[in-house]
Design an enzyme around this catalytic site. Structure first.
Site, PDB file in Angstrom:
ATOM      1  N   GLY A 150      46.447  36.990  34.978  1.00  0.00           N
ATOM      2  CA  GLY A 150      45.950  38.342  35.152  1.00  0.00           C
ATOM      3  C   GLY A 150      44.936  38.672  34.078  1.00  0.00           C
ATOM      4  O   GLY A 150      44.574  37.840  33.239  1.00  0.00           O
ATOM      5  N   ILE A 151      44.483  39.920  34.062  1.00  0.00           N
ATOM      6  CA  ILE A 151      43.475  40.333  33.097  1.00  0.00           C
ATOM      7  C   ILE A 151      44.134  40.717  31.775  1.00  0.00           C
ATOM      8  O   ILE A 151      45.268  41.183  31.742  1.00  0.00           O
ATOM      9  CB  ILE A 151      42.643  41.511  33.659  1.00  0.00           C
ATOM     10  CG1 ILE A 151      41.374  41.728  32.823  1.00  0.00           C
ATOM     11  CG2 ILE A 151      43.482  42.779  33.744  1.00  0.00           C
ATOM     12  CD1 ILE A 151      40.370  42.635  33.501  1.00  0.00           C
ATOM     13  N   ALA A 167      44.193  40.189  27.092  1.00  0.00           N
ATOM     14  CA  ALA A 167      44.171  39.230  25.988  1.00  0.00           C
ATOM     15  C   ALA A 167      45.307  38.223  26.080  1.00  0.00           C
ATOM     16  O   ALA A 167      45.128  37.035  25.809  1.00  0.00           O
ATOM     17  CB  ALA A 167      44.236  39.983  24.654  1.00  0.00           C
ATOM     18  N   MET A 168      46.500  38.688  26.472  1.00  0.00           N
ATOM     19  CA  MET A 168      47.654  37.794  26.476  1.00  0.00           C
ATOM     20  C   MET A 168      47.524  36.676  27.525  1.00  0.00           C
ATOM     21  O   MET A 168      47.708  35.491  27.198  1.00  0.00           O
ATOM     22  CB  MET A 168      48.946  38.594  26.667  1.00  0.00           C
ATOM     23  CG  MET A 168      50.227  37.835  26.349  1.00  0.00           C
ATOM     24  SD  MET A 168      50.673  36.618  27.579  1.00  0.00           S
ATOM     25  CE  MET A 168      50.785  37.684  29.016  1.00  0.00           C
ATOM     26  N   GLU A 209      43.849  35.160  41.601  1.00  0.00           N
ATOM     27  CA  GLU A 209      43.030  36.282  42.066  1.00  0.00           C
ATOM     28  C   GLU A 209      41.712  36.296  41.300  1.00  0.00           C
ATOM     29  O   GLU A 209      40.644  36.295  41.872  1.00  0.00           O
ATOM     30  CB  GLU A 209      43.816  37.572  41.827  1.00  0.00           C
ATOM     31  CG  GLU A 209      43.038  38.837  42.036  1.00  0.00           C
ATOM     32  CD  GLU A 209      43.844  40.041  41.599  1.00  0.00           C
ATOM     33  OE1 GLU A 209      44.342  40.740  42.484  1.00  0.00           O
ATOM     34  OE2 GLU A 209      43.985  40.269  40.390  1.00  0.00           O
ATOM     35  N   LEU A 258      52.489  48.020  31.504  1.00  0.00           N
ATOM     36  CA  LEU A 258      52.492  49.106  30.530  1.00  0.00           C
ATOM     37  C   LEU A 258      53.916  49.474  30.111  1.00  0.00           C
ATOM     38  O   LEU A 258      54.186  49.712  28.938  1.00  0.00           O
ATOM     39  CB  LEU A 258      51.800  50.341  31.110  1.00  0.00           C
ATOM     40  CG  LEU A 258      50.326  50.171  31.480  1.00  0.00           C
ATOM     41  CD1 LEU A 258      49.847  51.374  32.287  1.00  0.00           C
ATOM     42  CD2 LEU A 258      49.480  49.997  30.228  1.00  0.00           C
ATOM     43  N   GLY A 274      46.448  42.405  42.011  1.00  0.00           N
ATOM     44  CA  GLY A 274      47.195  41.283  42.564  1.00  0.00           C
ATOM     45  C   GLY A 274      48.560  41.074  41.953  1.00  0.00           C
ATOM     46  O   GLY A 274      49.247  40.111  42.303  1.00  0.00           O
TER      47      GLY A 274
END
EC number: 2.8.3.-
Length: 449
Positions: free
Chosen positions: A221-222, A224-225, A246, A321, A344
């Protein structure tokens, strides 16, 4: 000799100002998606502001500030909407200048076909090839659905766009285009800034890495981690990894160049890195240009849980979050303040669970610091009031903080509470236990480890 594609091109060629004359008051207009967004046509449409009323505009993850928003802060002429919020859309939403469109991403095809009105579509593309096709560049996603549905289609040609090979629907033929506009600026695709990586990000990424195996099929996914996981994979000794994702990001280039990714063990699309859109730096876009090792597909394919699950050992890695003690995951809003979209995440949690040996991770730091400097737990008794649930508790699989990973499948409410409290910040666990007791999801057998 019959008419050539070049003849047809010349017949359909217009300036941006000429092309946008087809937009009428009350129309729905699509702007493009992610890095592929129509800037010249946007500017031309803004110049028509005083002639138009109630033009509804949609974009997928805005990556620039539209001229139609700048010129119409009262929204008298244009109403701007985003299928998946970017940072820019988030800021605009707080000023009442942008609205979100809830969407389960893999359902986009039917969503557009059955329910979305599209009068005019602005379609950012690479220059036409000798066969009459315009490549859709880095964003396949919902573009083919929009092209099929739109009454009028205007291609905006940008010579800076990489040509990205596809498994399906990666290009549109000139016969399906009504007008062609050649960009006067040919802007380079936006380069995402490198996100700062924290020690907590590294700890979470290291825990995820413990679950990786040779032959795993990766989705990042999007954030930094997830990118940190990609960097760690590139530096590891893992073998024969595949990619079905995705979003394509820079980390995949590092994994591929390091020899970690070869896609040989995939059950479907063997030998290909499969994605639906890309966001990254010039390194990524150069890697994608005319590269047969990658293949873009519409999101109805990449994100369909039934398709995802056909590959073995799918590892989906996504951020959140908040997670409450019931296991509900919030990844798109904090209270009523909208931050992102479903994207996604839901699709890949379901898809990874269907995969033989698959693992779907929801990752988050155990705490966050508020503006007043106070520290609060991101594992909460209940979600903040108004917060949107992204992944329902019945679907959540693995949850990871810097304090460990827990599996919530087949767990009772009290087992979930116990597991989640044990990966919350140690200083905040006692208070969470008190809240769990109030909510009747804590038993005498529960323990804080």
């Amino acid at each position: 000799m019959g008419k050539t594609y070049l003849d047809e091109y010349k017949e359909k060629l217009r300036t941006a100002d000429e092309a946008v004359k087809v937009v009428k008051s009350g129309d729905w207009v699509e702007y493009g998606e992610f890095m592929m967004q129509a800037k010249d046509l946007d500017a031309a449409l803004a110049r028509r502001k005083d002639e138009l009323k109630d033009v509804k505009v949609r974009v997928v993850t805005a990556t620039f500030m539209p001229e139609i928003v700048k010129c119409d802060p009262e929204r008298d002429h244009f109403i701007y909407n985003d299928w998946h919020f970017s940072g820019g859309s988030r800021q605009l939403a707080m000023k009442d200048l942008c609205n979100y469109i809830p969407l389960t991403y893999h359902e986009s095809g039917k969503f557009v076909e059955d329910f979305a009105d599209i009068d005019v579509a602005f379609i950012p593309v690479a220059p036409m090839d000798k066969h009459g096709f315009f490549n859709l560049g880095t964003s396949n996603s919902i573009s083919s659905y929009v092209i099929n549905k739109a009454k009028i289609k205007i291609a905006e040609v940008n010579t800076s766009t990489p040509v990205c090979f596809g498994g399906s629907k990666e290009a549109v033929h000139i016969s399906d285009i009504d007008y062609i506009v050649e960009s006067q600026t040919n802007p380079k695709l936006l380069n995402l800034p490198e996100l700062p990586v924290t020690d907590v990000d590294r700890k979470i990424a290291a825990l995820v890495m413990e679950e990786m195996e040779d032959g795993s099929c990766i989705q990042l996914g999007i954030g930094a981690m997830p990118n940190t996981v990609g960097t760690m994979i590139a530096q590891s000794d893992l073998k024969d990894l595949g990619v079905h994702t995705e979003m394509l990001v820079d980390a995949y280039v590092d994994m591929y160049d390091a020899g970690r990714v070869n896609n040989k063990r995939k059950s479907i699309d063997k030998g290909k890195m499969v994605y639906t859109f890309a966001m990254g730096s010039e390194k990524l876009y150069n890697f994608m240009d005319r590269n047969p090792a990658i293949a873009s597909y519409p999101v109805g394919y990449t994100n369909d849980p039934a398709v995802i699950g056909q590959n073995d050992k799918v590892v989906g890695i996504n951020n959140a979050l908040e997670v409450d003690l019931f296991g509900q995951v919030a990844s798109e809003s904090s209270g009523w303040r909208h931050i992102s979209g479903t994207g996604g995440q839901f699709d890949f949690i379901l898809g990874s669970y269907r995969s033989k040996g698959g693992k779907g991770f929801i990752c988050l730091s155990s705490t966050t610091t508020l503006k007043d400097g106070s520290r609060v737990s991101r594992i909460r008794p209940t979600l903040s009031p108004g917060t949107i649930v992204t992944v329902p508790r019945s679907c959540v699989y693995l949850v990871t903080t810097e304090y460990g990973t827990v599996n919530l499948k087949a767990k009772t409410t009290w087992q979930r509470a116990e597991a989640l409290i044990n990966i919350a910040h140690p200083d905040l666990r006692d208070e969470l236990v008190k809240e769990a007791q109030k909510m009747r999801i804590w038993t005498k057998t529960c323990k804080i480890l």
